[in-house]
Design an enzyme around this catalytic site. Sequence first.
Site, PDB file in Angstrom:
ATOM      1  N   GLY A  30      37.671  34.688  29.498  1.00  0.00           N
ATOM      2  CA  GLY A  30      37.878  35.832  30.411  1.00  0.00           C
ATOM      3  C   GLY A  30      39.205  36.510  30.144  1.00  0.00           C
ATOM      4  O   GLY A  30      39.859  37.041  31.040  1.00  0.00           O
TER       5      GLY A  30
ATOM      6  N   LEU B  84      30.270  31.757  27.033  1.00  0.00           N
ATOM      7  CA  LEU B  84      30.057  30.711  28.044  1.00  0.00           C
ATOM      8  C   LEU B  84      28.575  30.381  28.211  1.00  0.00           C
ATOM      9  O   LEU B  84      28.228  29.393  28.846  1.00  0.00           O
ATOM     10  CB  LEU B  84      30.649  31.137  29.396  1.00  0.00           C
ATOM     11  CG  LEU B  84      32.177  31.085  29.491  1.00  0.00           C
ATOM     12  CD1 LEU B  84      32.670  31.749  30.771  1.00  0.00           C
ATOM     13  CD2 LEU B  84      32.679  29.640  29.419  1.00  0.00           C
TER      14      LEU B  84
ATOM     15  N   LEU C   1      38.616  31.248  32.961  1.00  0.00           N
ATOM     16  CA  LEU C   1      38.625  32.384  33.887  1.00  0.00           C
ATOM     17  C   LEU C   1      37.384  33.256  33.712  1.00  0.00           C
ATOM     18  O   LEU C   1      37.141  34.165  34.495  1.00  0.00           O
ATOM     19  CB  LEU C   1      39.873  33.251  33.649  1.00  0.00           C
ATOM     20  CG  LEU C   1      41.219  32.527  33.506  1.00  0.00           C
ATOM     21  CD1 LEU C   1      42.338  33.556  33.356  1.00  0.00           C
ATOM     22  CD2 LEU C   1      41.486  31.645  34.702  1.00  0.00           C
TER      23      LEU C   1
ATOM     24  N   SER D  52      37.152  29.691  43.717  1.00  0.00           N
ATOM     25  CA  SER D  52      37.340  30.918  44.503  1.00  0.00           C
ATOM     26  C   SER D  52      37.211  30.678  45.996  1.00  0.00           C
ATOM     27  O   SER D  52      36.432  29.824  46.446  1.00  0.00           O
ATOM     28  CB  SER D  52      36.277  31.930  44.054  1.00  0.00           C
ATOM     29  OG  SER D  52      36.134  32.955  45.002  1.00  0.00           O
TER      30      SER D  52
ATOM     31  N   GLU E 103      35.614  32.463  47.795  1.00  0.00           N
ATOM     32  CA  GLU E 103      34.223  32.802  48.134  1.00  0.00           C
ATOM     33  C   GLU E 103      33.397  31.534  48.379  1.00  0.00           C
ATOM     34  O   GLU E 103      32.330  31.598  48.968  1.00  0.00           O
ATOM     35  CB  GLU E 103      33.591  33.630  47.015  1.00  0.00           C
ATOM     36  CG  GLU E 103      34.015  35.081  47.012  1.00  0.00           C
ATOM     37  CD  GLU E 103      33.511  35.862  48.226  1.00  0.00           C
ATOM     38  OE1 GLU E 103      32.305  35.947  48.416  1.00  0.00           O
ATOM     39  OE2 GLU E 103      34.363  36.364  48.981  1.00  0.00           O
TER      40      GLU E 103
ATOM     41  N   TYR F   3      27.297  34.395  43.660  1.00  0.00           N
ATOM     42  CA  TYR F   3      28.601  34.143  43.031  1.00  0.00           C
ATOM     43  C   TYR F   3      29.270  32.924  43.664  1.00  0.00           C
ATOM     44  O   TYR F   3      29.736  32.014  42.961  1.00  0.00           O
ATOM     45  CB  TYR F   3      29.498  35.381  43.186  1.00  0.00           C
ATOM     46  CG  TYR F   3      30.937  35.148  42.788  1.00  0.00           C
ATOM     47  CD1 TYR F   3      31.331  35.212  41.460  1.00  0.00           C
ATOM     48  CD2 TYR F   3      31.908  34.859  43.754  1.00  0.00           C
ATOM     49  CE1 TYR F   3      32.658  34.990  41.092  1.00  0.00           C
ATOM     50  CE2 TYR F   3      33.232  34.641  43.387  1.00  0.00           C
ATOM     51  CZ  TYR F   3      33.601  34.709  42.064  1.00  0.00           C
ATOM     52  OH  TYR F   3      34.906  34.483  41.711  1.00  0.00           O
TER      53      TYR F   3
ATOM     54  N   HIS G  93      43.048  38.188  44.739  1.00  0.00           N
ATOM     55  CA  HIS G  93      44.318  38.544  44.114  1.00  0.00           C
ATOM     56  C   HIS G  93      44.102  39.805  43.285  1.00  0.00           C
ATOM     57  O   HIS G  93      43.150  39.922  42.529  1.00  0.00           O
ATOM     58  CB  HIS G  93      44.883  37.400  43.284  1.00  0.00           C
ATOM     59  CG  HIS G  93      43.853  36.719  42.430  1.00  0.00           C
ATOM     60  ND1 HIS G  93      42.870  35.908  42.950  1.00  0.00           N
ATOM     61  CD2 HIS G  93      43.664  36.752  41.103  1.00  0.00           C
ATOM     62  CE1 HIS G  93      42.118  35.458  41.975  1.00  0.00           C
ATOM     63  NE2 HIS G  93      42.570  35.961  40.830  1.00  0.00           N
TER      64      HIS G  93
HETATM   65  O1  F7E Z   1      35.301  42.978  48.231  1.00  0.00           O
HETATM   66  C1  F7E Z   1      34.249  44.898  51.190  1.00  0.00           C
HETATM   67  C2  F7E Z   1      33.293  43.871  50.629  1.00  0.00           C
HETATM   68  O2  F7E Z   1      34.579  43.248  45.879  1.00  0.00           O
HETATM   69  C3  F7E Z   1      36.176  42.689  49.287  1.00  0.00           C
HETATM   70  C4  F7E Z   1      36.476  38.726  43.590  1.00  0.00           C
HETATM   71  O3  F7E Z   1      37.622  38.686  42.802  1.00  0.00           O
HETATM   72  O4  F7E Z   1      37.686  37.936  45.470  1.00  0.00           O
HETATM   73  C5  F7E Z   1      36.840  38.977  45.022  1.00  0.00           C
HETATM   74  O5  F7E Z   1      35.642  39.038  45.782  1.00  0.00           O
HETATM   75  C6  F7E Z   1      35.575  43.084  50.598  1.00  0.00           C
HETATM   76  C7  F7E Z   1      34.125  42.616  50.793  1.00  0.00           C
HETATM   77  O6  F7E Z   1      36.132  41.347  46.520  1.00  0.00           O
HETATM   78  C8  F7E Z   1      33.516  48.052  49.574  1.00  0.00           C
HETATM   79  O7  F7E Z   1      32.082  43.866  51.368  1.00  0.00           O
HETATM   80  C9  F7E Z   1      33.817  47.347  51.590  1.00  0.00           C
HETATM   81  O8  F7E Z   1      33.984  42.126  52.085  1.00  0.00           O
HETATM   82  O9  F7E Z   1      36.998  43.604  46.445  1.00  0.00           O
HETATM   83  P1  F7E Z   1      35.758  42.861  46.694  1.00  0.00           P
HETATM   84  P2  F7E Z   1      35.437  39.992  47.016  1.00  0.00           P
HETATM   85  O10 F7E Z   1      33.996  40.156  47.222  1.00  0.00           O
HETATM   86  O11 F7E Z   1      36.215  39.484  48.182  1.00  0.00           O
HETATM   87  C10 F7E Z   1      37.158  36.621  45.385  1.00  0.00           C
HETATM   88  C11 F7E Z   1      38.222  35.658  45.771  1.00  0.00           C
HETATM   89  C12 F7E Z   1      36.545  36.317  44.079  1.00  0.00           C
HETATM   90  O12 F7E Z   1      36.559  35.196  43.613  1.00  0.00           O
HETATM   91  C13 F7E Z   1      35.752  37.395  43.447  1.00  0.00           C
HETATM   92  O13 F7E Z   1      35.551  37.152  42.074  1.00  0.00           O
HETATM   93  O14 F7E Z   1      35.512  44.495  50.653  1.00  0.00           O
HETATM   94  N1  F7E Z   1      33.967  46.280  50.761  1.00  0.00           N
HETATM   95  N2  F7E Z   1      33.530  48.437  50.883  1.00  0.00           N
HETATM   96  C14 F7E Z   1      33.779  46.687  49.506  1.00  0.00           C
HETATM   97  N3  F7E Z   1      33.865  46.012  48.340  1.00  0.00           N
HETATM   98  C15 F7E Z   1      33.644  46.718  47.204  1.00  0.00           C
HETATM   99  N4  F7E Z   1      33.733  46.068  46.025  1.00  0.00           N
HETATM  100  N5  F7E Z   1      33.369  48.062  47.228  1.00  0.00           N
HETATM  101  C16 F7E Z   1      33.287  48.788  48.389  1.00  0.00           C
HETATM  102  O15 F7E Z   1      33.031  49.967  48.369  1.00  0.00           O
END
Ligand code: F7E
Length: 462
Positions: free
Chosen positions: A8, A57, A78, A127, A129, A151, A181
């Site tokens: 990664g 991978l 990663l 993560s 998650e 995921y 992050h």
């Molecule tokens: O979403 C909300 C969405 O896609 C954060 C990855 O690095 O961190 C990351 O995962 C939040 C969620 O990150 C939009 O529903 C609202 O609640 O930036 P994100 P993630 O899903 O938290 C973890 C630790 C990881 O391991 C993952 O690989 O934001 N949200 N509106 C949105 N999210 C996105 N992407 N786009 C929107 O328009």
Amino acid sequence: MPRALITGTTGQDGRYLAQLLVAKGYDVFGMVSGQANPKIQMVQEETPELEFIEGDLQDLSSLISVVELVQPDEVYNLGAISFVALSFRQPELTADITGLGVLRMLEAIRVIGGAQDNSIRFYQASSSEMFGKVRATPQTEKTPFHPRSPYGVAKVFGHYTTVNYREAYGLHASSGMLFNHESPRRGLEFVTRKITNGIARIKLGLQDKLVLGNLEASRDWGFAGDYVEAMWRMLQQDEPDDYVIATGETHTIREFLSLAFEAAGFDDWKPYVGSDPRFERPAEVDVLIGDATKARERLGWEPKVDFPGLVRMMVEADIVAEEARDNHWWSVSRARARSSPTTSACCGRSTSTSGPAPTWRSGCTRVRRSRSRRPGRAASASTRRPRCVARSDPTRPSCGRRATKPSPETRCRACSRGGRSSSPSSTVCISSSARCGTSSPSSGTARRRPPSSSTTATRATR
Ligand code: F7E
């Protein structure tokens, strides 16, 4: 010199980690898959010391070859499908790369390094998650998992596989449960970067609105540059272990929006933000907040960049980057227009190059602007390759397609003609122009070419 292998490598974390390890005196190898990863060149320029090596991978034998070739002291895994929303659309691929990929890499390490006294140290990017629908707040290394996405499920598999290889084979395998992050290097699909990049574009008049999903979600956001330091520290410990890496603060998307718009000089973010259920997820992780006490005590790690600092850093970087891209775009357009004063349109009419911003010679109705970019710039026409739109002018039929290149040697790609016409009665696309179907000024013979059905006379140029 210690040797490190990173999977990664072209992602946000891989780029920060590669720079950190190079600075610490490592020989760093970055595994890349696929034939033409478009980010390789950029990452290579960023970290010239980094050596790329092909592996996947999804392919155990390739991983065995990579580990055998590199003979790493440390492996940082990663690589993953890391976009949670995508994992709902491609769950099997996510399970394969994000989940089984961990198993394959650990197998490669076991096979090459040996089942006993294996000296290769392994870091797994687990993560927050995995905590998903959280069972306790804040989340620690002991909080049970309840993933809410393919995921998250795949990361749980990878995490427990790491623990299992540690226990079964005595591998120095550690797992970092990293909370969100971010950085200016974050992909545009993630919400923080989507916001900061959108704000920069709104500020520059390149975009009107930012359309998001669930604004109520709350995340523990830190700076990626700080978090890769924690990865490295885990592998310097005598014993492998699992660590939560987080800031201990949580903020909603609304808070992020508010701070980010403020950092860009806007009073109120609400007029600029719309919502679309397309960006919502089938199952959401509502609130995450991590407790990194163990990392602080055992690794001596703590985050340096706070939440407002992170937001500001990202907004400022995006404004600078978008401005540079915009300026570059305009200067390329101008240079193109200057270098081919008479040849850039299908209709063969000239452009004026005398002014600072080129415009089509008055009277030429055959070229359309692609789109209006910002007030005051919309009238400047020659900023993109023009399309012949002669269908709208019945006296001058044309193929309606784009000239290949506004250079003197250009042929019209659509009608394939170019160069000097051999027969006086024949057409038309003469050298030094990219014409099609219009008469050569030298021959004086007009040949009309009916517009083809594929002519997209009114479509904007791209
Ligand atoms: O979403 C909300 C969405 O896609 C954060 C990855 O690095 O961190 C990351 O995962 C939040 C969620 O990150 C939009 O529903 C609202 O609640 O930036 P994100 P993630 O899903 O938290 C973890 C630790 C990881 O391991 C993952 O690989 O934001 N949200 N509106 C949105 N999210 C996105 N992407 N786009 C929107 O328009």
